[in-house]
Design an enzyme around this catalytic site. Structure first.
Site, PDB file in Angstrom:
ATOM      1  CG  ASP A 150      29.062   7.735  61.232  1.00 44.58           C
ATOM      2  OD1 ASP A 150      29.303   6.724  60.548  1.00 44.58           O
ATOM      3  OD2 ASP A 150      29.620   7.967  62.323  1.00 44.58           O
ATOM      4  CD  GLU A 169      27.244   3.253  59.882  1.00 40.09           C
ATOM      5  OE1 GLU A 169      27.957   2.265  60.073  1.00 40.09           O
ATOM      6  OE2 GLU A 169      27.308   4.273  60.575  1.00 40.09           O
TER       7      GLU A 169
END
Length: 635
Positions: free
Chosen positions: A315, A368
């Site tokens: 993330d 990401e």
């Protein structure tokens, strides 16, 4: 004072590796470990607290009394406190009470390496040791094939707390219940992988799990650690891979968490310009500190090793890469070369990926990452960060923006739908329609589609069809496959009642069929990260809003032709260029009646003629259904 026996799991080699930032199995040493010493069963505790003057284990076994069980500091300046406490074992609840050399500050912390945590809002750690017997040997033997970059990779992104609830009791489904309901659903829908939003323990539901406090413990909201292993096992036994969201970018300031752990900035960077995330009101890991790097890489390895994860989706990588991320001038300090790159974070990510792929060569890491930082998915030895894949955020934003426009205006925005192919092969891209796109007033995917109800569902099918025939792997957030009207609500459940209505049931059947088409059509995945796997037929017919292209696999005979009609106008005898002589047969059509379409199709074989068109030697005339994608193969 109760007895704490001198005992250690650490060797001198362990300590040297830890200090050098090269110990990647710290979970085997730190934390609480049930063991037997001198014939007595108890628990060994080890915690890193270099600024501590005293560390006590407090818990339900000593009435939470500070000083009752004091750990011993090691003599090697490692900052590790450890000791064996007899007659303390599985199920006992505990924390570390730390008195700091820093002005005598006292903190009360959960164990950073705890394998199980109390159910929030309680915050203590639980001594745990499970003897789960895995039954996924067959999957592990063949997962290299399923996780390969030339394999079909269709991901269902899930938030376990809101996928489905137990209605009668108004509660979450347990890991055991999900092992039936979720696994059966994902298998029936023909997905290849499930991605779980963070399941590591977190205190605050509205964070969706992205503010972690228990990095080594699956959240107790849904059951015990071994029950989560059972869920993973069931997925694997049904040939479904599992991707875990992982958050090495920041952590919350909760009193029991990692922040100011021993009365000093231990895990976070002491300079707030590098150690505090303004947007998320959270702390940023100190990637310059070797012991912190060991902690994080050990955590990533832990989920692969102990929980058989097949991939980690990392993330907020962009926030790690840049010192000026979400900061104004004067709020950040350039690196030693005067640049904005966070050099320590970059080196950490390279080390992370090298170790993961060295230890588990049949898994993937997925970034990401929303910027144009070069080489995110290139190997470290070629100067890249070493990820296996990267989310294609530009494709997501351009495509959703394009599809939200009324078809009458789309001819003025043809570049929005074709631009992604200009950079599609610069990285190994995954095409996401993720949870971030269906919250905070952005509307659901269906809710963005223009037109009347029929057109909205036709647009949705066309969007999904374009996604699956575009180069790259695929990810869809839960609810998108049933045409959810409402935005995602993390406190509720998907609107499964919508399946009582034909347009939503048809959409679900369409997505199921689309997954099957993708998995059974090698040209759609074998060269998904290479320019050799894609060839334009026409990208400039903006007047008709039509795009057409060829997808290619290893076997040229299995190549497919894709045509997207991005308006509600049916087009008869539409001419496309074809590179080879022969016949075309329609193998997929999003306008089929079974999907809720109008039923316009190419029912007969289409013979190509030797008349050049679109720069190709041959051409063919086809029928384009309204707001539809049509896929042809050579016959």
């Amino acid at each position: 004072m109760a007895q704490v026996k001198v005992y250690s799991l650490f060797t001198d080699f362990d300590i040297n590796l830890f200090k050098a930032g090269k110990h990647y199995r710290l979970y085997e040493k730190f934390g609480s470990h049930i063991t037997t010493v001198d014939g007595i069963e108890g628990t060994y505790f080890a915690v890193w607290a270099p600024s501590a003057k005293q560390v006590s284990v407090i818990g339900d076994f000593n009435f939470w009394t500070e000083g009752e069980h004091q750990l011993n500091v090691r003599w090697d300046s490692s900052g590790i406190w450890e000791g064996f406490i007899p007659f303390v074992g599985k199920g006992n609840i505990y924390k570390y009470k730390i008195e700091s050399h820093n002005q005598g500050i006292k903190t009360e912390k959960a164990d950073p390496y705890a394998r199980r945590c109390e159910h929030p809002p309680k915050t203590a750690s639980i001594i745990w040791d499970d003897r789960y017997k895995w039954k996924d040997d067959e999957w592990l033997k063949k997962r290299k094939k399923h996780n390969a970059l030339d394999a079909p990779y269709s991901v269902y992104e899930v938030h376990l707390g809101s996928w489905k609830r137990q209605i009668e009791e108004d509660r979450f489904l347990s890991y055991y219940e999900l092992a039936d309901d979720l696994v059966n659903y994902v298998k029936d829908m023909n997905f290849t992988h499930v991605e779980l939003m963070p399941i590591m323990e977190y205190p605050y539901d509205p964070s969706w799990g992205y503010q972690l406090t228990g990095y080594f413990a699956p959240t107790s909201r849904f059951g015990y650690p071994e029950e989560f292993k059972y869920l993973v096992d069931k997925l694997h036994q049904n040939d479904i891979g599992i991707i875990l969201d992982w958050v090495p970018s920041h952590f919350p300031e909760d009193a029991h968490g990692l922040g100011f752990f021993d009365g000093s900035c231990l895990y976070e960077h002491p300079d707030r310009r590098k150690g505090y995330h303004q947007d998320w009101k959270s702390l940023i890991f100190n990637y310059e500190r070797n012991e912190v790097k060991s902690f994080l890489i050990s955590n990533a390895i832990f989920w692969m090793d102990q929980y058989h994860a097949d991939a980690l989706r990392v993330d907020a990588v962009a926030s790690m890469l840049f010192l000026d991320y979400s900061r104004e001038d004067g709020q950040w300090e350039p690196n030693i070369y005067g640049g904005r790159e966070n050099l320590a974070a970059i080196e950490f990510l390279k080390e992370l990926n090298k170790e993961i792929y060295a230890s588990f060569p049949d898994v993937q890491t997925i970034a990401e990452e929303s910027t144009a930082f070069p080489g995110v998915s290139k190997p470290v030895f070629l100067g890249g960060l070493g990820f296996g894949m990267k989310w294609m955020m530009g494709w997501m934003h351009d495509t959703l923006d394009y599809f939200s426009k009324d078809p009458i205006y789309r001819k003025y925005h043809q570049n929005d739908i074709t631009f992604s192919l200009a950079y599609a092969f610069s990285e190994n891209f995954m095409l996401p329609l993720s949870h971030d796109e269906v919250v905070y007033g952005k509307n659901s995917i269906l809710g963005r589609m223009p037109g009347d109800e029929w057109q909205r569902f036709a647009n949705l099918r066309l969007l999904y069809g374009y996604m699956f025939t575009h180069p790259g792997t695929k990810l869809l957030f839960m609810g998108g496959e049933i045409g959810q009207y409402n935005e995602w609500d993390f406190q509720g459940s998907l609107d499964w009642n919508l399946l009582e209505f034909k347009p939503h049931k048809d959409t679900q059947n369409f997505y199921k069929a689309l997954n099957k088409l993708y998995k059974t059509t090698p040209a759609l995945y074998e060269k998904g990260f290479s320019g050799e796997g894609f060839e334009w037929i026409s990208y400039d017919d903006h007047e008709n809003c039509v795009i057409s292209y060829i997808r290619k696999g290893y076997n040229p005979d299995e190549n497919v032709i894709v045509v997207c009609n991005l308006t509600p106008t049916t087009r008869e005898k539409y001419k496309i260029g074809v590179p080879v002589k022969g016949k075309l047969i329609e193998i997929f059509n999003s306008d089929s009646l079974e999907f809720g379409g109008s039923g316009v199709s190419n029912s007969n074989e289409i013979t190509t003629v030797k008349k050049s068109w679109n720069g190709k030697t041959f051409s063919a005339e086809i029928t384009l259904p309204p707001l539809a994608i049509t896929v042809f193969k050579y016959n």
